[in-house]
Design a protein around this motif. Sequence first.
Motif, short mmCIF file in Angstrom:
data_model
loop_
_atom_site.label_atom_id
_atom_site.label_comp_id
_atom_site.label_asym_id
_atom_site.label_seq_id
_atom_site.Cartn_x
_atom_site.Cartn_y
_atom_site.Cartn_z
N ALA A 1 0.85 -1.19 0.00
CA ALA A 1 0.00 0.00 0.00
C ALA A 1 0.88 1.25 0.00
N GLU A 2 0.44 2.25 -0.75
CA GLU A 2 1.23 3.48 -0.83
C GLU A 2 1.47 4.10 0.53
N TRP A 3 0.50 3.92 1.41
CA TRP A 3 0.67 4.53 2.74
C TRP A 3 1.93 4.00 3.42
N PHE A 4 2.16 2.71 3.27
CA PHE A 4 3.36 2.12 3.88
C PHE A 4 4.62 2.55 3.14
N GLU B 1 -12.71 3.72 0.92
CA GLU B 1 -12.72 5.17 0.88
C GLU B 1 -11.46 5.63 0.17
N ASP C 1 -7.76 10.60 -3.71
CA ASP C 1 -7.09 9.93 -4.83
C ASP C 1 -7.82 10.28 -6.12
N SER D 1 -5.39 2.73 -7.24
CA SER D 1 -5.59 1.65 -6.28
C SER D 1 -4.96 1.97 -4.94
N GLY D 2 -4.02 2.92 -4.93
CA GLY D 2 -3.29 3.18 -3.69
C GLY D 2 -2.29 2.08 -3.38
N VAL D 3 -1.97 1.27 -4.41
CA VAL D 3 -1.08 0.13 -4.22
C VAL D 3 0.06 0.23 -5.24
N LEU E 1 4.57 -0.83 13.71
CA LEU E 1 3.15 -0.96 14.02
C LEU E 1 2.85 -2.26 14.76
N ALA F 1 -6.73 1.10 -1.46
CA ALA F 1 -5.93 1.44 -0.29
C ALA F 1 -6.08 2.91 0.03
N ILE G 1 -5.52 -0.10 9.69
CA ILE G 1 -4.32 -0.76 9.20
C ILE G 1 -4.69 -2.10 8.56
N LEU H 1 -5.97 -1.75 5.11
CA LEU H 1 -4.95 -1.61 4.06
C LEU H 1 -4.53 -2.99 3.56
N ALA I 1 -6.45 -4.36 0.78
CA ALA I 1 -6.22 -3.80 -0.55
C ALA I 1 -5.16 -4.58 -1.31
#
Lengths: 385, 854
Positions: A153-156, A189, A193, A198-200, A215, B609, B623, B626, B629
């Motif tokens: 995931a882009e967040w990571f 959600e 974006d 995909s955020g991936v 985490l 994601a 978390i 995610l 995703a």
Amino acid sequence: MMSAPNKSYDPVEVEALKPEVIDQAKAEALAAVAAAGDLEELREVKAAHAGDRSPLALANREIGALPPHAKAEAGKRVGQARGAVGQALKQRQEELERERDERVLVEEAVDVTLPYDRMPAGARHPLTTFSERVEDIFVAMGYEVAEGPEVEAEWFNFDALNIAPDHPARTMQDTFFVKAGQGAGNGGESAGDEEGESGVVLRTHTSPVQIRTMLERRPPLYVICPGRVFRTDELDATHTPVFTQVELLAVDEGLTMADLKGTLDHMVRELFGEGVHTRLRPNYFPFTEPSAEMDMVCYRCHGASVGDPDRPCRTCSSEGWIELGGCGMVNPRVLTACGVDPEKYSGFAFGFGIERMMMFRHNVEDMRDMVEGDVRFTRPFGMEI
Amino acid sequence: MRAPLSWLREYVELPAGETGRDVAAKLIEAGLEVETVEKLGAGLKGPLVVGKVLAIEELTGFKKPIRYCQVDVGQSNSTGEPQNIVCGATNFAVGDKVVVVLPGAVLPGDFAISARKTYGKVSEGMICSAAELGMGDDHGGIIVLPPEYEPGTDAIELLELVDEVLDIAVTPDRGYCLSMRGIARETATAYGQQLRDPALLDVPSPNEHGFRVEVADPKGCDRFSARTVTGLRPDARSPIWLQRRLQKAGMRPVSLPVDITNYVMLELGSPLHAYDRERLHGHISVRRAAPGERLTTLDGGKRKLDPEDLVIADEQGPIGLAGVMGGVNSEIADPEQDPATGEWRGTTEVVVEAAHFDPVTVARTSRRHKISSEASRRFERGVDPEAAAAAAQRTVDLLVLLAGGTAEAGVTEFAAPHGPRTIKIDAGHPDRVAGVAYGREAVVRRLQQVGCDVYGQDELTVTVPSWRSDLTDPNDLAEEVIRLEGYENLPSTLPRPPAGRGLTERQRLLRRTGRALAGAGYVEALDYPFVGAASFDQLGLPEDDPRRRTVTLVNPLSDEEPGMRTTLLPGLLATLRRNEGRGSQGGQGGLALFETGLVFRPTGAETRATRLRVDARPGDEEIAALGDALPEQPRHVATVLAGQRETSGWWGKGRAAEWADAVESARTVAREAGVELTVRNAQYDPWHPGRCAALYVTHDGAEVLAGHAGELHPRVVKAMGLPERTSAMELDLDLLGRAGGGVVPAPRVSGFPVATRDVALVVDESVPAAEVESALRGGAGELLESVRLFDVFTGEQLGEGKKSLAYALRFRAADRTLKAEEASAARDAAVAAAVERTGAVLRGAEAGPEAPAG
């Protein structure tokens, strides 16, 4: 000698027990034994001179017929003769056996230089074993090996590492983006974006494993994270879109840049030998602050090639230093995003490419050799590196 | 950023003999990445002088125009007589001033000049082009100098040909170093010198008379200075020094007003824009683009604007993308000479813009329209908003000085109100970050050198300078202190981690798997994970095969391979083929490869994601979401092999690799995982339908399919161009890891003698050997030590469709020597079970005392 009068002697004379006859038989037997050329002949000699029908055996039988007073002397004479023959036979037997054995060994000799490539050897890929070698250095110090997904995931991969959506650093890394709508549902959600994202991504570095580790676990944390990473570079002699990184993360109370430097120094000593150490140069990474580029003293020339055109060093291009990768103190913002209190804990991290290290540790001249899986390249590296 | 040393010296008092390399070393220590130090004019040797063209004779009869010129070079040739020079360029006329290199000189590139005969004349030197002098790649003929220079003047000095240029790769946090001002500041600090700050200029106060600017979006634009200069001479050209500085910095001189704005940008780091006032319609506004608005940018691109784009507009519409690129509709006109009157026409009135735009807005617009300009690069990385007014002033000054313009009294300035940025930092914080005792005094001094104002004792209140937008957190300040104190002075200490747990079971299994397969002769390959439809077509997978559903990339390296692998086989087989094609296996050997790696299986339920918060730890549920995703990413292991498994040689015949080797490689892996594989005949692509084994493990009490092994389908072998009879195996290694492991119970090793009973069982050919063996095991009871199939036999005497399987059964008791009848009874029980479960018929049994003849 007992000097008794001879009158007690029984005049009955037995031919076979005459001393000269016994001596004669013994001498013949010994000669025959000595003359036996092989074990077969010796067997025949044994039958002839020590067998039941041999002169000495026959003589032995005559002893019983002697008067009691003569038995002892005759018995002694015959016994000694037979003993001598038996001894000689045994000796000869051993001799001949030894000769035979030696002959057989000579006959069985082979050319031990014959090649034997009946089952060609296997090998593990040097990128795998090099990663393990680095892991082992740190596992020995108490670190643990952490892993994470390659499709991430882009967040990571970005956000949690203080790489905001429009941060220039995000364009520095050429990222493979994953198409949305792989599956049926797309109900998630999306926070601003653009449609269809995909955020991936394919992770561009192993740093998201830092985030996952923080985490999942509580400090103190000491982890090493090896793995494959992806960037949109075309394959050439020095680039590959898929490569191997090793990342280290330490989060604890009171960690300092000096600890980072000491840890790096330890690693390069373990990998490249005594006397090799690192230097840090200021640099910028969003996920570390302060950040540094890490170099190590060239392990081949130890800097001797610098400014000496007569002694050029191919390993460091006569720079004296080899660039290893990036490092720094974990940005407190990253700690915060992972729920680690930056007031209490600090951390350091570094990351470097295994391919690059291979290139200068093993003089790999072309990146493609590490990518194409040619057995001629891989086989010599064996099981460990 | 390319920084000429001569220019740098204007702001910093460097020691006289200091070379570019010396300065570079200092800057590298301070954290600037100096990539190269370029030596301009290295090896250049005069005489190189200004010459005046006295006469030109056009030589004819050659393939190109050739001129024979007489050039006045003053006394530089020590005779005062004109030099006769042959020249192939035609962009000059009698009376022009040119650059002449005389015999005895050496030009860059070790180009020695001497008088020589050419085109039937003796040429006493050469008239030079910019490229020949190493001034740039401008091939517009020879250099024509402004008329004011005397013949014989040294041109090496005039053209500043000897210099050093530091090429610095500026990291994204140090936008201020995209200017001479910023680099000079770092240089001054590194040398402990005072900086002569070029931004310290007298700027008149803003007033009401300036050009009208309305900033409708103060978030996107928090600073806007506008100044007007009139009466510019269209024929004014950039002076040599200005052109040379631009060239050395890597920019091409264009026209005087444009050159000036570029120069000031390089000097102060503030991107500027000059509008032709006569082409502006009414006042200027700064706003977001309206839907449907369009703009043709200076690079000729016709842009459809996005409502998020920040634009500069006049009353007719957008005239520029703020901070990215101007529009052609307000472009400064290139000067033109009227051929009839000789009069110059061009822009005579300009409005100068010096502004500060939001970095994110600029970055997005730049990305959206795929324009990366000198301006956008700077705004993205941070421009000093406080320098805007000075930059406008500097531009005005140069326009007045060099173009004969007049500055209008009006000064427009918009500034969104915001106070100075301050950071609170414990005075001991840098010490704690570094692990070094710098002390408060050093910390304060270093921060002041950076340009900060520092107040307080134990807790410092630090006001950061306007050009350092990157300084926001205490650690940023710590980095400034540590880098200026020298990273090279950090000590080396080792932390003491708590006791670790070593490798996990999964990690150990991965290593064991690699070692076991390598020990069995397999060579590891690490293949790219990219696949495409062709990969699956070659494997002959049906259209609805789930392996065809891949994670797909938006921007794959190759459009042919946009997917991520769902199986290791395409990559591994391609590597096998590559090795085969290269003859890498050697004389008559075979190839055996293995790979362990992740495969990517879409779950079909992937959510998008989301972007979670970063100001605190997101919740566990967020978390976990995610994770939803992402596709499943199990680690697989695969082997492929072809050719000779054992080679022929002086020892005898070799043995070809076959399906059984592939199955055995699966067992090799299973042994390492501590699991027993159940093998069944199966039909599964891409394997040969009659030579494919499905491999099962028992996990949580249930039998689960873990993979397949066997010979590949001949069609696949052909489609992929593989060696005949290529065999392959693939297993889910993670599944094996979950199913296996645990503590191995020690076997009881009996010292009593073994009793062996051989049995031959005739079964239908369709009965798998594994079933017969399983039945034998089941029936034999606990005296059974081992079962081994030692022969498989078919023949006429057995009848059609039958096969004979010969097994050696070994029996042993833990506590006694078995009686013959005990072993035979166990044998009989085993056979009875096989008869019952597989329809086997006992063909013969040997080694038992009562064994009937076969």
